[in-house]
Design an enzyme around this catalytic site. Structure first.
Site, PDB file in Angstrom:
ATOM      1  N   ALA A  33       0.832  -1.201   0.000  1.00 21.80           N
ATOM      2  CA  ALA A  33       0.000   0.000   0.000  1.00 21.80           C
ATOM      3  C   ALA A  33       0.865   1.248   0.000  1.00 21.80           C
ATOM      4  O   ALA A  33       1.910   1.289   0.657  1.00 21.80           O
ATOM      5  CB  ALA A  33      -0.896   0.004   1.240  1.00 21.80           C
ATOM      6  N   THR A  34       0.423   2.263  -0.706  1.00 21.83           N
ATOM      7  CA  THR A  34       1.153   3.536  -0.724  1.00 21.83           C
ATOM      8  C   THR A  34       1.304   4.117   0.681  1.00 21.83           C
ATOM      9  O   THR A  34       2.412   4.542   1.036  1.00 21.83           O
ATOM     10  CB  THR A  34       0.461   4.528  -1.677  1.00 21.83           C
ATOM     11  OG1 THR A  34       0.420   3.946  -2.988  1.00 21.83           O
ATOM     12  CG2 THR A  34       1.208   5.845  -1.744  1.00 21.83           C
ATOM     13  N   LEU A  40       6.993   3.302   6.002  1.00 16.72           N
ATOM     14  CA  LEU A  40       8.306   2.661   6.026  1.00 16.72           C
ATOM     15  C   LEU A  40       9.418   3.660   5.727  1.00 16.72           C
ATOM     16  O   LEU A  40      10.479   3.633   6.361  1.00 16.72           O
ATOM     17  CB  LEU A  40       8.345   1.498   5.033  1.00 16.72           C
ATOM     18  CG  LEU A  40       7.456   0.313   5.393  1.00 16.72           C
ATOM     19  CD1 LEU A  40       7.262  -0.591   4.181  1.00 16.72           C
ATOM     20  CD2 LEU A  40       8.024  -0.456   6.582  1.00 16.72           C
ATOM     21  N   GLU A  42       9.291   6.916   6.292  1.00 15.92           N
ATOM     22  CA  GLU A  42       9.419   7.768   7.476  1.00 15.92           C
ATOM     23  C   GLU A  42      10.148   7.037   8.597  1.00 15.92           C
ATOM     24  O   GLU A  42      10.991   7.612   9.283  1.00 15.92           O
ATOM     25  CB  GLU A  42       8.052   8.248   7.948  1.00 15.92           C
ATOM     26  CG  GLU A  42       7.490   9.332   7.059  1.00 15.92           C
ATOM     27  CD  GLU A  42       6.405  10.121   7.747  1.00 15.92           C
ATOM     28  OE1 GLU A  42       6.655  11.294   8.067  1.00 15.92           O
ATOM     29  OE2 GLU A  42       5.318   9.547   7.968  1.00 15.92           O
ATOM     30  N   HIS A  68       4.773   6.530  -6.162  1.00 19.93           N
ATOM     31  CA  HIS A  68       4.699   5.076  -6.050  1.00 19.93           C
ATOM     32  C   HIS A  68       4.667   4.559  -7.480  1.00 19.93           C
ATOM     33  O   HIS A  68       3.661   4.689  -8.176  1.00 19.93           O
ATOM     34  CB  HIS A  68       3.452   4.676  -5.266  1.00 19.93           C
ATOM     35  CG  HIS A  68       3.530   3.292  -4.724  1.00 19.93           C
ATOM     36  ND1 HIS A  68       2.669   2.840  -3.752  1.00 19.93           N
ATOM     37  CD2 HIS A  68       4.342   2.249  -5.007  1.00 19.93           C
ATOM     38  CE1 HIS A  68       2.956   1.581  -3.461  1.00 19.93           C
ATOM     39  NE2 HIS A  68       3.969   1.203  -4.220  1.00 19.93           N
TER      40      HIS A  68
END
Length: 126
Positions: A33-34, A40, A42, A68
């Site tokens: 997922a975006t 992740l 961050e 993305h």
């Protein structure tokens, strides 16, 4: 505390059900997922900063730019790398990239600001 461009960190994950757009609700397909990709990235910036911050100091995210670029299905290994590219007083800008074995799946920048943890929490809670 001296922070300078070049500070970096890496995080390697394998896409699991909990990471998917289907599970998070940001889509209906079983791929990374975006919002999870952003979390992740961050997390990796926080990991890079953690050993360099003075006691009582933390950082908060203030701005994100994210592309993305490709799907990462269940079981795909994705490596997220971040590098501090700009320091402007308390403002820090990181570039990040996410790659699977074959391609770049995401990239962007994350801006964070250094804050006093206690004062920030006092302001946040009124």
């Amino acid at each position: 505390m001296t922070l300078a461009p070049g500070l970096n960190a890496k995080l390697l994950i394998m896409v699991e059900r909990e990471d998917t757009a289907q599970k998070i609700g940001s889509g209906d397909v079983p791929v990374l997922a975006t919002p999870r990709l952003l979390a992740l990235a961050e997390m990796t910036t926080v990991q890079a900063l953690r050993p360099h911050l003075e006691p009582g100091t933390t950082s908060v995210g203030t701005r994100v730019q994210l592309e993305h670029l490709a799907p990462s299905p269940l079981g795909t290994h994705v490596e997220i790398t971040t590098e501090l590219i700009e320091v402007d007083g308390r403002r820090l800008v990181f570039a990040f990239q996410a790659r699977d074995r074959n391609q770049v799946v995401g990239r962007g920048t994350i801006e964070r600001v250094l804050v006093d943890r206690e004062r920030f929490l006092e302001r946040a809670t009124g």
